[in-house]
Design an enzyme around this catalytic site. Structure first.
Site, PDB file in Angstrom:
ATOM      1  N   THR A  27     -30.154  34.728   5.221  1.00 58.06           N
ATOM      2  CA  THR A  27     -30.739  36.109   4.853  1.00 58.06           C
ATOM      3  C   THR A  27     -32.115  36.266   4.648  1.00 58.06           C
ATOM      4  OG1 THR A  27     -30.254  35.835   2.395  1.00 58.06           O
ATOM      5  CG2 THR A  27     -28.572  36.433   3.398  1.00 58.06           C
ATOM      6  N   ALA A  56     -31.107  32.710   0.607  1.00 61.30           N
ATOM      7  CA  ALA A  56     -31.670  33.430  -0.160  1.00 61.30           C
ATOM      8  C   ALA A  56     -33.095  33.217  -0.229  1.00 61.30           C
ATOM      9  CB  ALA A  56     -30.572  33.371  -1.216  1.00 61.30           C
ATOM     10  N   ILE A  82     -32.485  27.636  -1.642  1.00 61.77           N
ATOM     11  CA  ILE A  82     -33.517  29.222  -1.717  1.00 61.77           C
ATOM     12  C   ILE A  82     -34.556  28.870  -0.533  1.00 61.77           C
ATOM     13  CG2 ILE A  82     -35.523  29.410  -3.187  1.00 61.77           C
ATOM     14  CD1 ILE A  82     -32.177  29.416  -4.062  1.00 61.77           C
ATOM     15  N   LYS A  83     -35.235  30.176   0.034  1.00 61.18           N
ATOM     16  CA  LYS A  83     -35.713  30.457   0.892  1.00 61.18           C
ATOM     17  C   LYS A  83     -37.232  30.652   0.356  1.00 61.18           C
ATOM     18  CE  LYS A  83     -35.286  32.367   5.722  1.00 61.18           C
ATOM     19  NZ  LYS A  83     -35.070  33.358   6.200  1.00 61.18           N
ATOM     20  N   VAL A  84     -38.340  30.108   0.774  1.00 63.06           N
ATOM     21  CA  VAL A  84     -39.104  30.314   0.372  1.00 63.06           C
ATOM     22  C   VAL A  84     -40.487  30.436   1.021  1.00 63.06           C
ATOM     23  CG1 VAL A  84     -40.830  29.075  -1.204  1.00 63.06           C
ATOM     24  CG2 VAL A  84     -38.675  29.230  -1.595  1.00 63.06           C
TER      25      VAL A  84
END
Length: 213
Positions: A27, A56, A82-84
């Site tokens: 997402t 996310a 965790i999308k960074v």
């Protein structure tokens, strides 16, 4: 190569999951905004459907903010990744997440050097963007090949997610070039199933069967 679906739409996720091919979900803030639901609530819903990785994305631009956001997101479910963003601050956060055992997906990768830096910071996944490179006349397929070669040469375990996929050819080429995962919009995922000769073959088999009854 595994398939993730790139959406925050629950119906699309449910339909894709029923097909038995879905290994995860990605997402981003834009996709979640389209759904007009609280971010954390939607993530809880998605993780109740899909057991694989659910990316996310943090929206902070400084490492401290990313870490704070990411730690809260990681509490939602054990399969949250965790999308960074691929920035200096982003990689500082990735290092901290890695040390804490929190999975990360470094996004907005456009060069092999960026992918290598992200991997060395401890990223679980890197996401090179095919479609956006196409838009500016660059070859995203070559980028995936180069990243895959570098990772293989140096024994790097970070997985490559082919992202910004616009059509079925992107999926085929990503698989050929060594991507571990393709994250695909629902529309493109459905297109992968289709070919006129498949439909014609089914129609002929059914017609032949009905004639002999």
């Amino acid at each position: 190569m595994k398939f993730f679906i790139d959406t925050a739409n629950l119906e699309e996720i449910k339909k894709a999951n029923e097909l038995g091919i879905l290994a995860g979900v990605t997402t981003n803030p834009s996709l979640v905004a389209k759904e007009n639901v609280p971010f954390h609530d939607r993530l809880r819903e998605i993780t109740s459907i899909v057991s694989g990785s659910v990316s996310a994305e943090v929206i902070s631009t400084d490492a401290e903010g990313m870490i704070e956001e990411g730690e809260e997101l990681a509490k939602i479910a054990p399969n949250i990744t965790i999308k960074v963003p691929m920035t200096k601050e982003g990689l500082k956060a990735v290092k901290v997440f890695s040390e804490k055992g929190i999975k990360t997906n470094v996004t907005l990768i456009f060069t092999a050097n960026q992918a290598l830096l992200a991997a060395r910071a401890g990223a679980t996944y890197v996401s090179p963007f095919l479609g956006r490179l196409d838009d500016i006349g660059h070859n995203g397929f070559e980028l995936i090949s180069t990243i895959a070669d570098i990772f293989n040469i140096h024994g790097i375990d970070t997985e490559i997610i082919a992202a910004s996929i616009r059509h079925p050819l992107h999926v085929t080429e990503a698989a050929l070039r060594g991507a571990h995962i393709a994250t695909v919009p629902y529309k493109v995922l459905m297109q992968l199933f289709n070919h006129p000769l498949t439909d014609q073959g089914i129609e002929k088999f059914l017609a032949d069967w009905n004639r002999q009854k």
